[in-house]
Write a protein that holds these residues in place. Structure first.
Motif: not given
Ligand SMILES: Cc1ncc(COP(=O)(O)O)c(C=O)c1O
Length: 496
Positions: A85-86, A145-147, A150, A178, A180-181, A225, A229, A254, A276, A280-281
């Motif tokens: 995931s990271c 950032a990803g979050a 979102e 994840h 953050t959603n 997503t 995941t 996602d 989004q 970095h991934k």
């Molecule tokens: C599926 C998924 N969504 C969202 C995120 C959030 O991204 P970020 O860590 O850049 O905020 C991640 C982080 O790895 C993720 O794996």
């Protein structure tokens, strides 16, 4: 805190504030060539009465301290880091070269557009490249950032509904999502309604349809997503796309896992309205340690009026910043986002080209499946299906038979020289170990990792204490992670 030394080994690295001595200086300043000013007269009460308490250290002291600290760290530059995931993959050094070019690194963010044409051109070209990769109409690079991507995408969806005179509030999110959603929905004042995935780990459109019916007109969006995941491709997307749009909702993607699709499938073609991307991934920019990162959003034409401003626009060969966007959700990040990260991502895309990006995806998927094939007889897969970029295993059988927990396995892996995978996520899998080898690892590394996992499984049965008390070969043994998370001490202070 004094530095302890036992048989020449240092156990504690004293913080920089506890090093050096009063008056020691690591830099030579030039002689004052302007008149001295009485700061008291100039700034009155604002003048500091006690010294700032800054470290006073020599250059070797400060340099050695930080180099030593960096060597205590586990890093993707030193070891395999299969954090599902990271996506901890190699950061190509050509990206670093480009980001350090003085024309980029020395540019002040407030430089007027006329004098920053090179940087604006890079932003514009990166936006176009990402739009093409995603099958979308436009891109904003602002989110950091990803979050934050979102949050921004959902803000645009809200603004879209409001422009139509509607204010639906419910977002449907599958149970594999994840964390953050739901958090991004909450930050937007939207209500999250989780729904269960099908027994095969992906969304069952028939089940989703029932939930969509319950929500009715209040459906703001469905947030999915892909790949999810569990590392599985959401194959019902075309049906879901129709179902959501027929009810006036939007489909949020996602796209954190785009590294399993890039060059092979495009989120826009799959029906998403906004997605989004975690640079970095997928795009190999540095990750971890708190950033800086970038989580651009790519979106369809219907959302263009609502994108963050200012927007970089091109006319002939000139680039300018357009601020007059009355429906924009506004700015979500100071200046234009993390520009250095954009330079790295752009370099990666140009370095690989279209064929190279496709090959990176293919290798990421091949490596995950190779790892799954080697390991699944030792630790069962959460789903016996072809994996995309990562595979999720479960240790529930081993735990039932030996009492060894997922965290014990993770800690023992460190003794073998590997960073632990993501554990206990996704939540729908008991004893989850989510492993993402990425495209940058060799066959030999993957085999060595699998062999370590198999050894640990044997140890759990034959000498469980070895696993339960791991790690044994690190500077510090097991930390109190709950206390570190709940009562973090992030700032040095003189008090103990
Ligand atoms: C599926 C998924 N969504 C969202 C995120 C959030 O991204 P970020 O860590 O850049 O905020 C991640 C982080 O790895 C993720 O794996």
């Amino acid at each position: 805190m004094a530095m302890e030394a036992v048989h020449g080994l240092q156990f504690e690295e004293a913080p920089i504030f506890e090093r050096g001595s009063v008056g020691r200086c690591g830099a030579s300043l030039s002689v004052l060539d302007v008149p001295e000013v009485d700061l008291g007269g100039e700034y009155g009460e604002l003048v500091r009465k006690v010294p700032a308490g800054l470290p006073e250290v020599s250059e070797p002291e400060v340099f050695r301290h930080f180099v030593r600290l960096s060597q205590h760290n586990f890093s993707v530059d030193t070891q395999f880091y299969p954090l599902g995931s990271c996506t901890m993959k190699h950061n190509p050094k050509v990206n670093e070269w480009a980001a350090r070019l003085v024309g980029f690194s020395g540019l002040h963010p407030a430089t007027p557009a006329d004098f920053a044409q090179g940087a604006l051109s890079l932003i514009w070209h990166l936006e176009r490249a990402l739009a093409e990769i995603c099958g979308m109409d436009d891109v904003s690079l602002q989110p950091a950032a990803g979050a934050q991507g979102e949050v921004t995408g959902l803000m645009m969806i809200r603004a879209y509904h409001q422009a139509k005179g509607r204010a639906p509030r419910t977002v449907l999110v599958p149970d594999t999502a994840h964390g953050t959603n739901p958090a991004s929905c909450a930050l937007n004042g939207l209500q999250v309604k989780p729904f269960p995935s099908g027994d095969d780990g992906i969304i069952d459109p028939a089940k989703l349809s029932g939930v969509v019916d319950q929500v009715g007109d209040d459906l703001a969006a469905v947030m999915i997503t892909n790949p999810n995941t569990l590392g599985l491709f959401e194959s019902a997307l075309p049906t879901i796309d129709n179902m959501v749009h027929e009810r006036g909702g939007m489909l949020y993607g996602d796209g954190a896992n785009l590294n399993a699709l890039m060059g092979r499938a495009r989120p826009g073609d799959l029906g998403f309205d906004v997605v989004q991307l975690n640079l970095h991934k997928t795009f190999s920019t540095p990750h971890g340690g708190g950033g800086p990162g970038a989580g651009p959003i790519a979106f369809k034409a219907s959302l263009i009026p609502f994108q963050p401003r200012p927007v970089v626009c091109r006319k002939d060969d000139r680039f300018r910043l357009e601020v007059d966007r009355p429906h924009s959700i506004g700015r979500v990040r100071s200046y234009f986002g993390n520009f250095g990260v954009m330079v790295r991502a752009y370099t990666y895309i140009r370095e690989l080209g279209a064929e190279g990006l496709k090959q990176a995806t293919d290798m990421a998927v091949l490596n995950a499946n190779y790892l799954a094939a080697l390991l699944k007889d030792t630790f069962p897969l959460a789903q016996e299906k072809t994996s995309m970029h990562e595979a999720v295993f479960s240790d529930r059988v081993l735990e039932a038979e030996t009492g060894i927990k997922t965290l014990d396995i993770a800690k023992r892996l460190i003794d073998y020289g590997f960073h632990p995978p993501t554990v206990y996520f996704p939540l729908v899998v008991k004893g989850a170990m989510m492993i993402e080898p990425t495209e940058t690892e060799s066959k030999e590394t993957i085999e060595a990792f699998v062999s370590a996992m198999k050894s640990i499984e044997r140890e759990a049965r034959e000498s469980p204490e070895l696993v339960r008390e791991a790690p044994h070969l690190t500077r510090l043994d097991r930390l109190d992670e709950a206390r570190a998370a709940r009562k973090p001490r992030l700032r040095w202070s003189q008090e103990p």
